[in-house]
Motif scaffolding. Sequence first.
Motif, PDB file in Angstrom:
ATOM      1  N   PRO A 105       0.853  -1.194   0.000  1.00 27.00           N
ATOM      2  CA  PRO A 105       0.000   0.000   0.000  1.00 27.00           C
ATOM      3  C   PRO A 105       0.893   1.251   0.000  1.00 27.00           C
ATOM      4  O   PRO A 105       1.986   1.249   0.573  1.00 27.00           O
ATOM      5  N   VAL A 106       0.416   2.299  -0.667  1.00 25.77           N
ATOM      6  CA  VAL A 106       1.174   3.543  -0.764  1.00 25.77           C
ATOM      7  C   VAL A 106       0.453   4.601   0.066  1.00 25.77           C
ATOM      8  O   VAL A 106      -0.719   4.920  -0.183  1.00 25.77           O
ATOM      9  N   ILE A 107       1.163   5.129   1.066  1.00 22.87           N
ATOM     10  CA  ILE A 107       0.601   6.105   1.998  1.00 22.87           C
ATOM     11  C   ILE A 107       1.433   7.388   1.931  1.00 22.87           C
ATOM     12  O   ILE A 107       2.647   7.340   2.095  1.00 22.87           O
ATOM     13  N   ASP A 108       0.766   8.506   1.682  1.00 26.11           N
ATOM     14  CA  ASP A 108       1.411   9.821   1.734  1.00 26.11           C
ATOM     15  C   ASP A 108       0.638  10.691   2.712  1.00 26.11           C
ATOM     16  O   ASP A 108      -0.591  10.793   2.613  1.00 26.11           O
ATOM     17  N   ASN A 109       1.348  11.301   3.642  1.00 33.29           N
ATOM     18  CA  ASN A 109       0.713  12.184   4.636  1.00 33.29           C
ATOM     19  C   ASN A 109      -0.461  11.502   5.329  1.00 33.29           C
ATOM     20  O   ASN A 109      -1.536  12.089   5.487  1.00 33.29           O
ATOM     21  N   GLU A 110      -0.266  10.244   5.690  1.00 36.78           N
ATOM     22  CA  GLU A 110      -1.263   9.427   6.401  1.00 36.78           C
ATOM     23  C   GLU A 110      -2.514   9.115   5.579  1.00 36.78           C
ATOM     24  O   GLU A 110      -3.513   8.651   6.116  1.00 36.78           O
ATOM     25  N   LEU A 111      -2.467   9.368   4.266  1.00 36.23           N
ATOM     26  CA  LEU A 111      -3.592   9.071   3.381  1.00 36.23           C
ATOM     27  C   LEU A 111      -3.198   7.984   2.383  1.00 36.23           C
ATOM     28  O   LEU A 111      -2.117   8.040   1.791  1.00 36.23           O
ATOM     29  N   LEU A 112      -4.099   7.026   2.195  1.00 34.03           N
ATOM     30  CA  LEU A 112      -3.882   5.981   1.210  1.00 34.03           C
ATOM     31  C   LEU A 112      -4.006   6.586  -0.182  1.00 34.03           C
ATOM     32  O   LEU A 112      -5.013   7.217  -0.492  1.00 34.03           O
ATOM     33  N   ILE A 113      -2.987   6.405  -1.013  1.00 37.51           N
ATOM     34  CA  ILE A 113      -3.075   6.941  -2.380  1.00 37.51           C
ATOM     35  C   ILE A 113      -3.012   5.854  -3.445  1.00 37.51           C
ATOM     36  O   ILE A 113      -3.234   6.134  -4.618  1.00 37.51           O
ATOM     37  N   GLY A 114      -2.704   4.618  -3.044  1.00 34.49           N
ATOM     38  CA  GLY A 114      -2.656   3.553  -4.037  1.00 34.49           C
ATOM     39  C   GLY A 114      -2.051   2.288  -3.483  1.00 34.49           C
ATOM     40  O   GLY A 114      -1.823   2.150  -2.287  1.00 34.49           O
ATOM     41  N   ILE A 115      -1.785   1.378  -4.404  1.00 33.90           N
ATOM     42  CA  ILE A 115      -1.149   0.104  -4.073  1.00 33.90           C
ATOM     43  C   ILE A 115      -0.315  -0.304  -5.278  1.00 33.90           C
ATOM     44  O   ILE A 115      -0.704  -0.065  -6.420  1.00 33.90           O
ATOM     45  N   ILE A 116       0.840  -0.908  -4.999  1.00 35.72           N
ATOM     46  CA  ILE A 116       1.641  -1.469  -6.079  1.00 35.72           C
ATOM     47  C   ILE A 116       1.870  -2.942  -5.787  1.00 35.72           C
ATOM     48  O   ILE A 116       1.921  -3.357  -4.639  1.00 35.72           O
ATOM     49  N   SER A 117       1.990  -3.709  -6.863  1.00 37.92           N
ATOM     50  CA  SER A 117       2.210  -5.149  -6.733  1.00 37.92           C
ATOM     51  C   SER A 117       3.606  -5.489  -7.228  1.00 37.92           C
ATOM     52  O   SER A 117       4.267  -4.682  -7.894  1.00 37.92           O
ATOM     53  N   ILE A 118       4.027  -6.695  -6.940  1.00 41.58           N
ATOM     54  CA  ILE A 118       5.316  -7.162  -7.429  1.00 41.58           C
ATOM     55  C   ILE A 118       5.323  -7.125  -8.958  1.00 41.58           C
ATOM     56  O   ILE A 118       6.340  -6.806  -9.577  1.00 41.58           O
ATOM     57  N   GLY A 119       4.184  -7.407  -9.571  1.00 43.81           N
ATOM     58  CA  GLY A 119       4.076  -7.333 -11.037  1.00 43.81           C
ATOM     59  C   GLY A 119       4.313  -5.924 -11.546  1.00 43.81           C
ATOM     60  O   GLY A 119       4.973  -5.729 -12.579  1.00 43.81           O
TER      61      GLY A 119
END
Length: 143
Positions: A105-119
């Motif tokens: 999961p990608v978190i900036d300034n305590e807000l979820l902004i996305g997700i990245i996978s190994i793919g």
Amino acid sequence: MGKVRNILETKKTAPVVIHPDNTVFEALELMFEKNIGALLVMEQEKFVGIFTERDYARKVILKGKASKEIMVSEIMTQNPITVSSDTSIEDCMSMMTDKFIRHLPVIDNELLIGIISIGDVVKYIIEDQKYIIGNLEHFITGI
């Protein structure tokens, strides 16, 4: 090497989320419908965990539980490893391989902004290498 933001810029869909009070069965239906291996678990606007195929396999199936009766909150991974949009792709690859995880999961300034996978990470690295090779070939041949 690039940053997580470079991967997020190429993603065409928003992250798929589920509420912790949904059943595991509902989560699996959503994962099947979207053809994904993980869901971000959100309560109101707060990121509270991640639910993955691995959570299902290890915490439901192998323990003989029923997916229609158990809630996502009971088996999700709480406090998963996260990254920011400034994290390098190289660091993500290291985290994923060292910790045996497939989603960040990608978190900036305590807000979820996305997700990245190994793919996503592997695809980015391959494209980056193709770009570098193309530039080197151009430099060598002068064409």
